[in-house]
Design an enzyme around this catalytic site. Structure first.
Site, PDB file in Angstrom:
ATOM      1  N   TYR A  52       8.577  50.511  20.504  1.00 48.93           N
ATOM      2  CA  TYR A  52       8.414  49.509  19.451  1.00 48.93           C
ATOM      3  C   TYR A  52       9.425  48.379  19.613  1.00 48.93           C
ATOM      4  CZ  TYR A  52       7.590  47.912  14.598  1.00 48.93           C
ATOM      5  OH  TYR A  52       7.285  47.185  13.483  1.00 48.93           O
ATOM      6  N   LYS A 106       8.491  44.403  20.284  1.00 47.53           N
ATOM      7  CA  LYS A 106       8.894  43.422  19.282  1.00 47.53           C
ATOM      8  C   LYS A 106       9.843  42.384  19.881  1.00 47.53           C
ATOM      9  CE  LYS A 106       6.460  44.805  15.798  1.00 47.53           C
ATOM     10  NZ  LYS A 106       5.262  44.017  15.432  1.00 47.53           N
TER      11      LYS A 106
END
Length: 251
Positions: A152, A156
């Site tokens: 993640y 991001k």
């Protein structure tokens, strides 16, 4: 065909995506709400229509080229050329690196990063033709690093570089590209994190609020207000930026 400017919000069925879709509709945009299953978009679409807005729900997997191309074509046909895009679709597959599987990694990269690429590529064709547009992508404070989120955090952070590059390439067509990096926002997605940590959601929120300078956790509407600014005419000279909506300094 809508007389309004047309926006697409991915992952718009609930949480941050739903809040952004409703906020853009309040700015008199016609909104296409995209999520994995069209049926899941019904609540957001109905809320927009009930407030006098215009919306359609579309089911699409943003990681699949054919789904994206078909979804954007349908938006153009039913509402008009989309000139706003909010890349919000996302999933979590959290785990420590030694436990993270290939599938955990690939799924997160596919939805967040490949999805934003495919959607932006499809929508920019319309923006370039119209010589106007706004692209907003959802990053996260996890881009700065977060235990148990190697996948993640990587996507991001990647979305921030992607955003800055879009700003450079598309600026000549009066298209801006910006990113929002939310901090701790109370959404159903975070319930998964609380469950993984084996704590109640209320305790999870209370504990997080103590670590945030403004003394509370974020709401989806906080992120929606940032999206409203980035997509407004007032932000026409703001591009390639990352705004941390986190209740305190992060980057």
């Amino acid at each position: 065909m809508s007389g309004r400017r047309v926006a697409i919000v991915t992952g718009g069925a609930r949480g941050i995506g739903a809040a952004i879709a409703k906020r853009l509709a309040a700015q008199d945009r016609a909104v296409a709400v995209i999520d994995l299953e069209e049926s899941a978009t019904a609540d957001t679409v109905e809320a927009i229509r009930a407030s006098g807005g215009e919306a359609v729900g579309i089911g699409a997997d943003v990681s699949r080229t054919d789904d994206v191309e078909a979804a954007v074509a349908r938006v153009a046909e039913e509402l008009g050329a989309p000139t706003f895009l909010v890349n919000n679709a996302g999933i979590l597959r959290d785990n420590l690196i030694f436990k993270m599987t290939d599938a955990d990694w690939d799924a997160v990269v596919a939805v967040h990063l490949r999805g934003a690429f495919l959607m932006s590529r499809a929508v920019q064709r319309h923006q370039v033709t119209e010589e106007w547009g706004r692209i907003v992508s959802l990053s996260s404070t996890s881009a700065l690093g977060n235990r148990g989120q190697a996948n993640y955090a990587a996507v991001k952070a990647g979305l921030q570089g992607f955003t800055k590059t879009l700003a450079i390439e598309l600026g000549r067509y009066h298209v801006t590209a910006n990113a929002i990096a939310p901090g701790f926002i109370a959404t159903d997605m975070l319930r998964q994190t609380a469950e993984r940590m084996k704590v109640s959601f209320d305790d999870f929120l209370a504990g997080a609020a103590k670590e945030i300078p403004v003394g509370r956790v974020g709401r989806p509407e906080d992120v929606a207000e940032a999206a409203a600014f980035f997509t407004s005419d007032a932000a026409s000279f703001v591009s390639g930026q990352v705004l941390y909506v986190a209740g305190g300094p992060k980057a």
